[in-house]
Design an enzyme around this catalytic site. Structure first.
Site, PDB file in Angstrom:
ATOM      1  N   SER A 145      81.389  23.688 -37.377  1.00 42.68           N
ATOM      2  CA  SER A 145      80.454  22.900 -36.561  1.00 42.68           C
ATOM      3  C   SER A 145      81.142  21.835 -35.720  1.00 42.68           C
ATOM      4  O   SER A 145      80.939  20.627 -35.902  1.00 42.68           O
ATOM      5  CB  SER A 145      79.411  22.284 -37.484  1.00 42.68           C
ATOM      6  OG  SER A 145      78.835  23.310 -38.237  1.00 42.68           O
ATOM      7  N   ARG A 166      87.546  19.641 -29.108  1.00 46.14           N
ATOM      8  CA  ARG A 166      87.861  18.321 -29.665  1.00 46.14           C
ATOM      9  C   ARG A 166      87.199  18.199 -31.032  1.00 46.14           C
ATOM     10  O   ARG A 166      86.288  18.953 -31.373  1.00 46.14           O
ATOM     11  CB  ARG A 166      87.357  17.197 -28.755  1.00 46.14           C
ATOM     12  CG  ARG A 166      85.885  17.287 -28.408  1.00 46.14           C
ATOM     13  CD  ARG A 166      85.442  16.140 -27.513  1.00 46.14           C
ATOM     14  NE  ARG A 166      84.160  16.413 -26.901  1.00 46.14           N
ATOM     15  CZ  ARG A 166      84.006  16.859 -25.661  1.00 46.14           C
ATOM     16  NH1 ARG A 166      85.062  17.091 -24.894  1.00 46.14           N
ATOM     17  NH2 ARG A 166      82.802  17.077 -25.171  1.00 46.14           N
ATOM     18  N   ASP A 189      76.919  25.548 -36.372  1.00 46.20           N
ATOM     19  CA  ASP A 189      75.779  25.410 -37.299  1.00 46.20           C
ATOM     20  C   ASP A 189      74.424  25.538 -36.594  1.00 46.20           C
ATOM     21  O   ASP A 189      73.456  26.039 -37.170  1.00 46.20           O
ATOM     22  CB  ASP A 189      75.850  24.111 -38.130  1.00 46.20           C
ATOM     23  CG  ASP A 189      76.075  22.851 -37.306  1.00 46.20           C
ATOM     24  OD1 ASP A 189      76.227  22.960 -36.081  1.00 46.20           O
ATOM     25  OD2 ASP A 189      76.100  21.753 -37.899  1.00 46.20           O
TER      26      ASP A 189
HETATM   27  C1  GLC Z   1      78.771  17.708 -33.808  1.00 46.49           C
HETATM   28  C2  GLC Z   1      79.578  18.949 -33.435  1.00 46.49           C
HETATM   29  C3  GLC Z   1      78.663  20.141 -33.213  1.00 46.49           C
HETATM   30  C4  GLC Z   1      77.721  20.320 -34.402  1.00 46.49           C
HETATM   31  C5  GLC Z   1      76.972  19.027 -34.669  1.00 46.49           C
HETATM   32  C6  GLC Z   1      76.030  19.145 -35.860  1.00 46.49           C
HETATM   33  O1  GLC Z   1      78.003  17.328 -32.716  1.00 46.49           O
HETATM   34  O2  GLC Z   1      80.351  18.698 -32.284  1.00 46.49           O
HETATM   35  O3  GLC Z   1      79.430  21.314 -33.019  1.00 46.49           O
HETATM   36  O4  GLC Z   1      76.836  21.360 -34.140  1.00 46.49           O
HETATM   37  O5  GLC Z   1      77.896  17.987 -34.901  1.00 46.49           O
HETATM   38  O6  GLC Z   1      76.723  19.426 -37.042  1.00 46.49           O
END
Ligand code: GLC
Length: 464
Positions: A140, A155, A193
């Site tokens: 995620s 990043r 996610d």
């Molecule tokens: C952060 C991450 C993203 C993820 C979110 C929720 O924003 O960059 O990829 O979906 O957290 O976990």
């Protein structure tokens, strides 16, 4: 009016989003959505094509591995999809040590492969010698994908910082480590996610074709939605003849909405908080909305009250009190104080004592409750921005009567009346009374079932 009340009135104002501001943000979100689909720009909305071109209908079957890394835990599970919108799951999870979250990529991949090995040995020892098992990898963080299981990390967010992993292919690196450890696992799909949540919601709600958005309001915040490929100019469809569908799920990475702060609010607490994150200047929207930040925002306000001597009844606070420690306040504290309905704000009193080492009078507790409420209201109002923005961008209500959204994460699950507050804000946008035609459900286990569903549609390792 006491100096404390005057101060709190001003702070509450600093956290308040007017209807005009809300709509200005929604309009800008719609504009940024289009911009992000057109081209990649380092500060704009990432709008990442995920190579997931189909959402399930509940009839899918089979056993798959799924692993999940995205917050405080690393989870390994095997998911058995039963084909009737239902599933069984066997799982284990381990806390991700801080040394791994902020260490080297070699240790990071070894940590994951070691635990996948432990899981297989314990639960599926019969499969250790057989053909490779397909695995969905819920990761995620923002990854720019080049196929379902290829993509480079853009990043880190949410407090992770493993510098040598940025720009590298996450699936390839994990696959190498699994191969090195002789584990019969094929990393078949990389799944954000939010994408997993969208998939899991569609699987669980078989027959409902209108699940448009999967979203997370937890440690971080983000959303994925279904887009027509013809609306994604930056996606070179001709280079991907294997894709025959006309739609693709887009991982918006809306945590990065308006990093340039053209429209989203920025008060002095936001500015201070941003400077102490490992990713200053990025994920600025997330820093106003998600769980990782709601506790810290409240701590910063209370600290300022303390420094301004507004908390006269507070006994001397010990130097090592959590009040003085960055990131010591969990969002559960803000949630409890925000939702406090006890007489004399007794709950707030306990929270302040236990979380910060503060002894507060009823007047002070009420003041701090109002601050927490303002932080919570702003989070929920801002949460409505990308939801309204995506519904307006896709013009979904021109095609269907009801729009379904699947969500997950600690904030949407446990923050007091979060959904109600988001809905209040949605009604103030151009959606107006259409808000009532949005169905919303917590989609538990997107990262397990959703990842398994992505592994299912992935190519077999022999063909990969
Ligand atoms: C952060 C991450 C993203 C993820 C979110 C929720 O924003 O960059 O990829 O979906 O957290 O976990």
């Amino acid at each position: 009016m006491s100096a404390l009340q005057k101060y709190v009135d001003e702070v509450v104002k600093d956290f308040t989003i007017s209807k005009e501001k809300l709509n200005e943000c929604v309009d800008y979100f719609v504009e940024q959505t289009r911009e992000g689909l057109r081209a990649n720009d380092v500060k704009s909305l990432p709008m990442i094509p995920t190579f997931v071109t189909d959402v399930p209908n509940g009839k899918e079957k089979g056993t798959f591995l799924a692993v999940d890394l995205g917050g405080t835990n690393f989870r390994v599970c095997s998911v058995n999809l039963l084909g009737n919108s239902d599933f069984t799951i066997t799982q284990e999870k381990w806390a991700v040590p801080r040394t791994i979250m902020r260490g080297s990529s070699a240790d990071f991949y070894k940590f994951m492969a070691d635990h996948i090995g432990k899981f297989l040995t314990k639960h599926h020892s019969d499969k250790l010698e057989g053909p490779k098992i397909k695995m969905g990898f819920t990761f995620s963080f923002p990854v720019v994908q080049t196929s379902l299981n290829r993509g480079k990390l853009l990043r880190w967010t949410k407090g992770f910082n493993i510098p040598d992993a940025v720009g590298t292919d996450i699936c390839e690196c994990l696959q190498k480590e699994l191969d090195k450890q002789n584990l019969p696992v094929h990393v078949a799909a990389l799944v954000n996610d939010t994408v997993g949540t969208l998939m899991a919601r569609s699987y669980g709600k078989s027959g409902n074709a209108h699940t448009l958005i999967g979203c997370i309001f937890g440690t971080g915040t983000n959303g994925a939605y279904r887009e027509k490929i013809s609306n994604i100019p930056k996606f070179d469809a001709a280079a991907h003849p294997e894709i025959t569908s006309d739609m693709m799920v887009i991982n918006t990475e809306w945590g990065s909405f308006d990093n340039a702060l053209k429209h989203i609010p920025a008060n002095r607490f936001d500015v201070d908080l941003n400077e102490r994150t490992p990713n200053p200047g990025f994920h600025m929207f997330e820093k106003r909305v998600s769980g990782m930040f709601l506790g810290e925002l409240l701590r910063l306000v209370i600290l300022e009250m303390y420094k301004k001597n507004l908390l006269s009844a507070i006994k001397s606070v010990p130097e090592d009190a959590k009040l003085f420690q960055d990131w010591s306040a969990d969002s559960a504290i803000t949630a409890a104080i925000d939702g406090d309905s006890t007489s004399n704000y007794a709950t707030t009193g306990y929270m302040l004592r236990d979380a910060f080492g503060l002894l507060a009078t009823p007047e002070e507790r009420e003041a701090i409750h109002r601050v927490a409420r303002a932080i919570g209201d702003r989070s929920a109002a801002l949460a409505a921005v990308p939801i309204a923005g995506l519904i307006l961008h896709t013009k979904a209500f021109e095609r269907v009567d009801t729009i379904d959204i699947g969500g997950d994460g600690s904030v949407v699950e446990f923050y007091p009346e979060f959904e109600k507050r988001v809905r209040d804000a949605l009604r103030k946008t151009a959606l107006g009374s259409k808000e009532a035609n949005i169905s919303f459900g917590i989609s538990k286990d997107g990262s397990g079932v959703g990842a398994a569903l992505c592994a299912l549609v992935a190519e077999d390792p022999e063909d990969a």
